[in-house]
Design a protein around this motif. Structure first.
Motif, short mmCIF file in Angstrom:
data_model
loop_
_atom_site.label_atom_id
_atom_site.label_comp_id
_atom_site.label_asym_id
_atom_site.label_seq_id
_atom_site.Cartn_x
_atom_site.Cartn_y
_atom_site.Cartn_z
N SER A 150 3.76 -0.48 3.63
CA SER A 150 2.76 -1.07 4.51
C SER A 150 1.93 -2.07 3.75
N PRO A 171 -1.66 -3.82 4.56
CA PRO A 171 -2.76 -3.93 5.53
C PRO A 171 -3.29 -5.34 5.69
N ASN A 172 -3.30 -6.13 4.62
CA ASN A 172 -3.84 -7.48 4.73
C ASN A 172 -2.87 -8.46 5.37
N ASN A 197 0.84 -1.19 0.00
CA ASN A 197 0.00 0.00 0.00
C ASN A 197 0.87 1.25 0.00
N ARG A 215 -10.49 6.29 11.19
CA ARG A 215 -9.86 5.71 10.01
C ARG A 215 -8.71 6.58 9.49
N ASN A 250 -3.60 -3.17 10.41
CA ASN A 250 -4.01 -2.47 9.19
C ASN A 250 -3.21 -1.21 8.93
N SER A 262 -1.22 1.91 7.35
CA SER A 262 -1.49 2.70 6.15
C SER A 262 -0.34 3.65 5.88
N GLN A 314 -3.11 3.66 11.40
CA GLN A 314 -3.72 2.34 11.54
C GLN A 314 -5.21 2.51 11.28
N ILE A 323 -7.86 0.57 10.77
CA ILE A 323 -8.92 -0.15 11.46
C ILE A 323 -8.85 0.07 12.97
N ASN A 325 -5.70 -5.54 15.10
CA ASN A 325 -6.31 -4.69 14.05
C ASN A 325 -5.29 -3.74 13.45
N SER A 330 -0.97 -7.20 7.78
CA SER A 330 -0.80 -6.51 9.07
C SER A 330 0.67 -6.31 9.41
#
Length: 348
Positions: A127, A129-130, A115, A199, A157, A159, A172, A174, A155, A132
């Protein structure tokens, strides 16, 4: 007097609801998401195409850099090399921005969902996210090896990324917080910097201030990294689902994905730039409705800035004139006279 200075300290630490205004840079875009800046050019990506605009122009026209890509996400620039991540293709590629018809070259593939990107020297941070996690690799390596930088099962995630020395800051999305890790420590668990966000996605640094794009709350918040509070203050509100932010000089650029545009706002003053002049006074202070300046017998342009430097008001003051501040929310502000001194005051 002691009560006043106690109040002043509290307000310096708790600035809220800044009523700053953004200016549109370019509108009518198609689902823009990320941006990166080099010299006078701002590069931004839509789902399959990268564009650039000349931010030195008052009304820049987007120019296509490369198209036909897949689920573009993060970008980073080193020299004349533009790196970009393709989220669903699991790869990071590069092009030369001096090439009028660039051909992508894969830098690393086999990733999950890369990402945001951040380039520091030859080290690329990204990063995922999936997965983590945040990882890094050497972009000069023909067969790069990933090194884990941050990992969490809460959580995570991750970014947007921003680096200050050895400290890597990240959003983060999430977990609704911003966090940090020391990239030299070997400790992978992120430490909270600001919580209670909505978010948080893109982040960027200006000095000791971390700016955070809060996608779900339609605002940019700012965290003063010199205090130990795990909270962030509003910097500018009413932006359309912001996904990314970047600084060029003292100007903050914002991707407003929900409004299909890029906007900007000046961050022109810091706390250390406030000057003093014993022959000039601002009163009353604190104030609720108006302030007055004992400065000159001729009209003088002025600007009012938020605690973190966003311009919230401007005008021309006349001798002995009351300057209305009723439209400002409670907090600490800086009154700046053009070609003259700056003074802090409290709006209560």
């Amino acid at each position: 007097m002691k009560t006043f200075y106690t109040l002043l300290t509290v307000l310096f630490l708790n600035v809220v609801n800044i009523n700053a205004q953004t200016t549109d840079v370019v509108t009518g875009l198609n689902n823009p998401s990320k941006l990166v800046i080099k010299d006078n050019f701002l590069y931004y990506c839509e789902p399959t195409e990268i564009f650039k605009i000349d931010i030195s122009q008052s009304s820049p026209t987007p120019i296509s850099v490369i198209s036909g890509l897949n689920s573009l996400s993060g970008m980073a620039i080193g020299g004349n090399t533009l790196y970009f991540a393709e989220f669903n293709s699991g790869r990071i590629s590069k092009i030369e921005i001096t090439d009028p018809t660039p051909t992508p070259e894969i830098v690393i593939s086999g990733l999950n969902t890369p990402n945001w990107l951040l380039l520091s020297g030859n080290t690329m941070y990204f990063s995922d996210p999936n997965d983590s996690m945040v990882s890094k690799f050497d972009v000069t390596d023909s067969n790069p090896t990933l090194v884990l930088v941050a990992k969490s099962n809460f959580n995570f995630n991750p970014s947007g990324l921003a680096l200050q020395g050895n400290i890597l800051y990240m959003g983060q999305g999430i977990a609704n917080r911003a966090s940090k890790v020391d990239v030299t420590s070997g400790v992978l668990q992120p430490e909270d910097v600001a919580v209670g966000l909505e978010r948080p996605l893109g982040v960027c640094l200006l000095g000791n201030y971390l700016f955070i794009a809060e996608y779900a709350d339609n605002k940019i918040s700012v965290k003063d990294l010199t205090n130990g509070l795990a909270t962030a203050d509003d910097f500018v509100t009413g932006v359309g689902s912001p996904t990314d932010v970047a600084i060029a000089g003292n100007t903050l650029y914002i991707v407003e994905k929900g409004a299909n545009k890029i906007s900007k706002i000046d961050v022109v003053l810091g706390l250390d730039e406030v000057s003093l002049d014993n022959n000039i006074s601002l009163f009353p202070n604190p104030a609720s409705k108006y302030i007055q300046i004992s400065y000159t017998n001729t009209p003088s342009p002025y600007s009012i800035y938020s605690y973190v430097g966003a311009k919230v008001s401007e005008g021309v003051m006349k001798p002995n004139e009351n300057i209305s501040i009723e439209g400002l929310t409670a907090g600490v502000y800086i009154f700046k006279i053009k070609d003259g001194p700056s003074m802090k005051f409290i709006k209560n």
